[in-house]
Design a protein around this motif. Structure first.
Motif, mmCIF file in Angstrom:
data_model
loop_
_atom_site.group_PDB
_atom_site.id
_atom_site.type_symbol
_atom_site.label_atom_id
_atom_site.label_comp_id
_atom_site.label_asym_id
_atom_site.label_seq_id
_atom_site.Cartn_x
_atom_site.Cartn_y
_atom_site.Cartn_z
ATOM 1 N N MET A 57 0.821 -1.210 0.000
ATOM 2 C CA MET A 57 0.000 0.000 0.000
ATOM 3 C C MET A 57 0.853 1.258 0.000
ATOM 4 O O MET A 57 0.437 2.320 -0.486
ATOM 5 N N ASP A 58 2.079 1.166 0.543
ATOM 6 C CA ASP A 58 2.904 2.354 0.721
ATOM 7 C C ASP A 58 3.323 3.009 -0.586
ATOM 8 O O ASP A 58 3.772 4.157 -0.589
ATOM 9 N N GLY A 59 3.172 2.294 -1.712
ATOM 10 C CA GLY A 59 3.433 2.932 -3.002
ATOM 11 C C GLY A 59 2.481 4.069 -3.288
ATOM 12 O O GLY A 59 2.728 4.873 -4.198
ATOM 13 N N TYR A 60 1.405 4.156 -2.514
ATOM 14 C CA TYR A 60 0.433 5.230 -2.699
ATOM 15 C C TYR A 60 0.574 6.342 -1.661
ATOM 16 O O TYR A 60 -0.341 7.150 -1.486
ATOM 17 N N HIS A 61 1.736 6.418 -1.014
ATOM 18 C CA HIS A 61 2.094 7.626 -0.278
ATOM 19 C C HIS A 61 2.025 8.824 -1.230
ATOM 20 O O HIS A 61 2.474 8.736 -2.383
ATOM 21 N N LEU A 62 1.489 9.936 -0.764
ATOM 22 C CA LEU A 62 1.635 11.177 -1.520
ATOM 23 C C LEU A 62 3.100 11.595 -1.482
ATOM 24 O O LEU A 62 3.798 11.349 -0.502
ATOM 25 N N SER A 63 3.563 12.216 -2.550
ATOM 26 C CA SER A 63 4.965 12.628 -2.609
ATOM 27 C C SER A 63 5.254 13.703 -1.563
ATOM 28 O O SER A 63 4.346 14.379 -1.064
ATOM 29 N N THR A 132 -0.864 -7.953 -0.393
ATOM 30 C CA THR A 132 -0.735 -6.511 -0.205
ATOM 31 C C THR A 132 -0.788 -6.204 1.283
ATOM 32 O O THR A 132 -1.547 -6.827 2.031
ATOM 33 N N GLU A 133 0.069 -5.285 1.716
ATOM 34 C CA GLU A 133 0.105 -4.954 3.147
ATOM 35 C C GLU A 133 0.100 -3.456 3.338
ATOM 36 O O GLU A 133 0.578 -2.715 2.484
ATOM 37 N N GLY A 134 -0.471 -3.032 4.468
ATOM 38 C CA GLY A 134 -0.513 -1.611 4.747
ATOM 39 C C GLY A 134 -1.307 -1.315 6.005
ATOM 40 O O GLY A 134 -1.924 -2.202 6.603
ATOM 41 N N ASN A 135 -1.302 -0.060 6.377
ATOM 42 C CA ASN A 135 -1.911 0.349 7.641
ATOM 43 C C ASN A 135 -3.425 0.444 7.605
ATOM 44 O O ASN A 135 -4.090 0.198 8.620
ATOM 45 N N TYR A 136 -3.993 0.829 6.474
ATOM 46 C CA TYR A 136 -5.386 1.287 6.483
ATOM 47 C C TYR A 136 -6.334 0.419 5.663
ATOM 48 O O TYR A 136 -7.394 0.879 5.247
ATOM 49 N N LEU A 137 -5.988 -0.836 5.472
ATOM 50 C CA LEU A 137 -6.795 -1.712 4.622
ATOM 51 C C LEU A 137 -8.210 -1.905 5.150
ATOM 52 O O LEU A 137 -9.117 -2.234 4.379
ATOM 53 N N LEU A 138 -8.419 -1.717 6.449
ATOM 54 C CA LEU A 138 -9.739 -1.913 7.046
ATOM 55 C C LEU A 138 -10.413 -0.601 7.437
ATOM 56 O O LEU A 138 -11.480 -0.620 8.071
#
Length: 212
Positions: A57-63, A132-138
């Protein structure tokens, strides 16, 4: 209820999702420092490239430039510092892919430069499982529910708070923060995010404590 699970048990559960000729997305969620990316890498490495690929998911960090323009750079990693709609669209494409379709290219996050990089990983259409892994999936807001709806399973990764904080401090220090700044960030912005994420755990298919 949290259940203890070994690596072998988690690999076996993931393997059941990896059905050749089909496509499923497995989500791994948890607070910062829970070990999400480590578990995702272990699953993918154990299953092998023919069965699984990792897309974070972290690939979708805003720049950094966008965050500065929005005045959010001081709390990078918060839920509103991600492109949730972009991530949901990617998960939908990944879930819909079937053998014979062109590959899907996903962004990655490079910690050494603290920036997302476009098309950092290719996902072949014949690989049956995307982890896929990340903080906010839920998370219940924004486009996060749309992403979660395309996931076959979501695992919430639980970890004792003291261990999680120690990991976070070491990570921040390893990537350039002083010890004091690393501790402040882990106990400040990261903890605010962790509290939000923990409140979503009941939406997981299973809550696990990874034991080995």
């Amino acid at each position: 209820m949290t259940r203890d699970a070994t690596t072998a048990e988690l690999v076996a559960r993931a393997r059941r999702l990896a059905v050749p000729g089909e496509r499923r997305v497995l989500g791994i969620v948890g607070p910062p420092g829970a070990g999400k990316s480590t578990l995702a890498r272990v699953l993918v490495a154990t299953l092998g490239p023919g069965l699984a690929v990792e897309v974070g998911m972290d690939g979708y960090h805003l720049s950094n430039a966008v965050l500065a323009g929005l005045g959010r750079d001081h709390r990078k990693g918060a839920i509103d510092t991600f492109d949730d709609a972009g991530y949901a669209a990617l998960v939908a494409r990944l879930a819909a892919a079937r053998p014979g379709d062109p590959p899907v290219y996903a962004p990655v996050f490079r910690r050494e430069i603290e920036e997302p990089v476009a098309a950092g990983v290719a996902v072949p259409s014949d690989v049956p499982l995307v982890v896929t892994e990340g903080n906010y999936l839920l998370a219940p807001s924004g486009a996060w529910p749309a992403a979660r709806a395309r996931m076959a399973e979501v695992w919430y990764l639980d970890v004792p708070g003291d261990l999680r904080l120690a990991r976070l401090e070491e990570r921040h220090h390893a990537f350039g923060k002083s010890r004091d700044d690393a501790r402040r960030w882990a106990n400040g912005s990261d903890q605010v995010n962790a509290d939000l994420i923990e409140a979503t755990r009941d939406g997981a298919d299973v809550v696990v404590r990874w034991t080995s």
